[in-house]
Each structure stands twice: as structure tokens, then as C-alpha cells.
Design a protein around this motif. Structure first.
Motif, mmCIF file in Angstrom:
data_model
loop_
_atom_site.group_PDB
_atom_site.id
_atom_site.type_symbol
_atom_site.label_atom_id
_atom_site.label_comp_id
_atom_site.label_asym_id
_atom_site.label_seq_id
_atom_site.Cartn_x
_atom_site.Cartn_y
_atom_site.Cartn_z
ATOM 1 N N GLU A 25 -10.424 6.906 1.106
ATOM 2 C CA GLU A 25 -9.505 7.051 2.245
ATOM 3 C C GLU A 25 -9.872 8.254 3.105
ATOM 4 N N SER A 60 -5.617 7.788 8.025
ATOM 5 C CA SER A 60 -5.346 6.940 9.189
ATOM 6 C C SER A 60 -5.517 7.742 10.472
ATOM 7 N N GLY A 61 -6.284 7.173 11.404
ATOM 8 C CA GLY A 61 -6.522 7.838 12.683
ATOM 9 C C GLY A 61 -7.567 8.941 12.604
ATOM 10 N N TYR A 120 -10.441 3.102 -3.662
ATOM 11 C CA TYR A 120 -10.164 3.162 -2.216
ATOM 12 C C TYR A 120 -10.584 4.526 -1.705
ATOM 13 N N PHE A 155 0.879 -1.170 0.000
ATOM 14 C CA PHE A 155 0.000 0.000 0.000
ATOM 15 C C PHE A 155 0.920 1.224 0.000
ATOM 16 N N THR A 169 -8.676 -1.714 8.426
ATOM 17 C CA THR A 169 -8.360 -1.060 9.705
ATOM 18 C C THR A 169 -6.857 -1.147 9.935
ATOM 19 N N GLY A 170 -6.321 -0.069 10.480
ATOM 20 C CA GLY A 170 -4.889 -0.021 10.746
ATOM 21 C C GLY A 170 -4.620 0.322 12.203
ATOM 22 N N THR A 171 -5.001 1.554 12.575
ATOM 23 C CA THR A 171 -4.691 2.085 13.897
ATOM 24 C C THR A 171 -5.087 1.157 15.037
ATOM 25 N N GLY A 185 -11.395 2.872 4.118
ATOM 26 C CA GLY A 185 -10.511 2.839 5.289
ATOM 27 C C GLY A 185 -10.327 4.207 5.908
ATOM 28 N N GLY A 186 -9.808 4.182 7.112
ATOM 29 C CA GLY A 186 -9.523 5.414 7.846
ATOM 30 C C GLY A 186 -10.554 5.681 8.922
ATOM 31 N N GLY A 187 -10.115 5.688 10.173
ATOM 32 C CA GLY A 187 -10.991 6.076 11.285
ATOM 33 C C GLY A 187 -11.992 5.025 11.739
HETATM 34 C C1 1GP Z 1 -5.231 4.229 6.386
HETATM 35 O O1 1GP Z 1 -7.269 3.409 5.737
HETATM 36 C C2 1GP Z 1 -6.173 3.117 6.502
HETATM 37 O O2 1GP Z 1 -4.717 4.299 5.123
HETATM 38 C C3 1GP Z 1 -6.426 2.718 7.928
HETATM 39 O O3 1GP Z 1 -6.837 3.780 8.756
HETATM 40 O O4 1GP Z 1 -5.401 3.589 10.772
HETATM 41 O O5 1GP Z 1 -7.554 4.836 10.893
HETATM 42 O O6 1GP Z 1 -7.540 2.366 10.699
HETATM 43 P P1 1GP Z 1 -6.839 3.623 10.356
#
Ligand code: 1GP
Length: 256
Positions: free
Chosen positions: A178, A181-182, A176, A83, A229-231, A207-209
């Protein structure tokens, strides 16, 4: 089924057909301590995630990526998909790459420039390229800032959907959305619904949040094909399983 697609894409398309919505876990090498990688890999595997994305907007070099991916491969057989946030986001050890164009960037480098530079390396490493339109929603956090994005306003689902349709007409197979992240809130549900309504072929990644099972459930219900999901693995790794389960629950009586 398209016979020209690669192994990872075939796996993803078959799984989307079977499950409805998939879950990807993002491992950002900049936010992951090297000694934690194998533990995180095991948790991702146990939680039932469907693939691992590896990358981030800052603090990523090829050798850092190589180390993280080699470590992950020791503990999971899930596909590892790059990614990339820039030219430094390519590793020969991955299985595939989201070959991203940041469609709503104001800087041509992020729309077509870095792609031309990266193409040679992707070919050399024989990475499977997944053609992906990357669309920043809201300010998009670090990804939005670094990518010179003109983010789609949160109250304009129709504009996000038009970007998704444009991506489909340009032949991209993944879109995607976006949020960054966070981010304080995920991509609005309405955007997912509008994009699904207007497009026919692209697979929608969101993704994101996303921090709660409820948020993941609602996005899956709205029609997202893949939820990232990442964070959550940085703060509450135990929550990963409940997020994956809520996506499975949302898909139980829905066909995509
Ligand atoms: C970031 O979409 C991803 O590129 C994941 O986001 O870290 O907020 O889960 P989060």
C-alpha cells in the motif's frame, strides 16, 4: 486447488490463472457521495474491473458501509470485498473481507488486536475471510498515519520483499503493498519484482497512487497479481476503462 477456500477466493484464483493480473476498484465511502454510488457501480462494471473493494481509513461506519454495498449490489454482480481500516469496516452485505494484519505497524492493535475483535463479527456475518498482510510503502498517506506504520523506504525493495516472504511463511495468502490513497507515485516496480522473485504462493496486491494506464501496465508486467485503483473514480471515472485495458494488454503475452 485448495478445497477449503471459499467462493470469492476460488473466483479470484481462477481469474488470476486465466488473466494474469486482475483489477480491483476501491470505493471509499468517505469520499463517495451516496447519490453517486450506483453510477460508479455501473462504470466499474462496464470498465471490466474484476471486483470491488469497499472501505477506507476514516469516516466509515457499519451503516454507511451497508448502504453503499446494498446500492452497489443493485447494479453489479462483481464480488464486493471489504477493505477495513478498523473495526467499523465490517458489513454483513459484503461477499468477503480482506482480513488484514498491518505487518509494519508499530501498534499491536493494528497487527493482531483489531483482528481478534473483528473475528467474532466476521464469523457472525459468515463473511469469507481472505488472509492478507498489509504492508505500508513510503509514508502510506492516511492509511500509514492511522495505522502507526513504519513504512518501507521507497528505495528498499528488498525489505518490502522480506515482508512479503514473512507473510507467506505465516500462512497468509495475499500481500497488499500500500503506497497510500492519492500518493504522488505508485509502489516502485522494483518492489513488485523483488517480492515476486522471493515468494512462491502469495498473491500480490498493489495499490495507491496509480493514475495512468502506463503505470498500471508496468506494475502488471512486473508481476502484480491484483492492481487496485481508487482515487481515479473520484476525479476521472472515464479513465478506469483504459487502466483495465492496459492491464489486459500487459498480460497478453505474460504468464504469471
Ligand atoms: C488505497 O490502494 C488504494 O488503499 C487505492 O489508492 O486512491 O491512490 O488509487 P488510490
Amino acid at each position: 486447488m485448495n478445497l477449503h477456500i471459499g467462493k470469492v477466493e476460488r473466483y479470484l484464483l481462477e481469474l488470476i490463472e486465466e488473466k494474469g493480473t486482475l483489477h480491483f476498484t476501491l470505493v471509499d465511502p468517505d469520499k463517495t457521495k451516496p447519490y453517486e454510488v450506483s453510477k460508479i457501480g455501473r462504470v466499474i462494471d462496464d470498465a471490466g474491473s474484476d471486483a470491488v473493494l469497499v472501505g477506507g481509513s476514516t469516516g466509515v461506519s457499519e451503516s454507511i458501509l451497508d448502504d453503499v454495498i446494498k446500492e452497489l449490489k443493485l447494479v453489479t454482480s462483481l464480488p464486493i470485498i471489504l477493505f477495513p481500516g478498523n473495526i467499523t469496516g465490517i458489513s454483513r452485505y459484503a461477499d468477503a473481507i480482506l482480513f488484514i494484519s498491518l505487518l509494519n505497524s508499530t501498534n499491536p492493535y493494528f497487527i493482531t488486536g483489531v483482528q481478534a475483535l473483528g473475528a467474532a463479527i466476521v464469523k457472525k456475518y459468515r463473511l469469507e475471510a481472505l488472509p492478507t498482510a498489509y504492508i505500508i510503502i513510503g509514508d502510506g498517506g492516511t492509511a500509514g498515519y492511522i495505522g502507526y506504520a513504519r513504512g518501507v523506504p521507497l528505495d528498499k525493495p528488498d525489505i518490502a520483499a522480506l515482508y512479503a516472504l514473512a507473510a507467506e511463511y505465516m500462512g497468509m495468502r495475499y500481500v497488499y503493498f500500500e503506497r497510500g490513497s492519492g500518493a504522488p507515485t505508485p509502489v516502485p516496480i522494483e518492489m513488485v519484482k523483488e517480492a515476486r522473485k522471493i515468494t512462491e504462493k502469495v498473491k500480490l496486491i498493489v495499490g495507491g497512487g496509480i493514475r495512468s494506464p502506463q503505470q498500471a501496465y508496468e506494475l502488471a508486467k512486473a508481476g502484480a497479481h491484483i492492481i487496485v485503483t481508487g482515487t481515479i473514480i473520484e476525479y476521472d471515472i472515464s479513465k478506469l476503462k483504459s487502466i483495465v485495458n492496459s492491464i489486459r494488454e500487459a498480460c497478453r503475452y505474460t504468464t504469471k
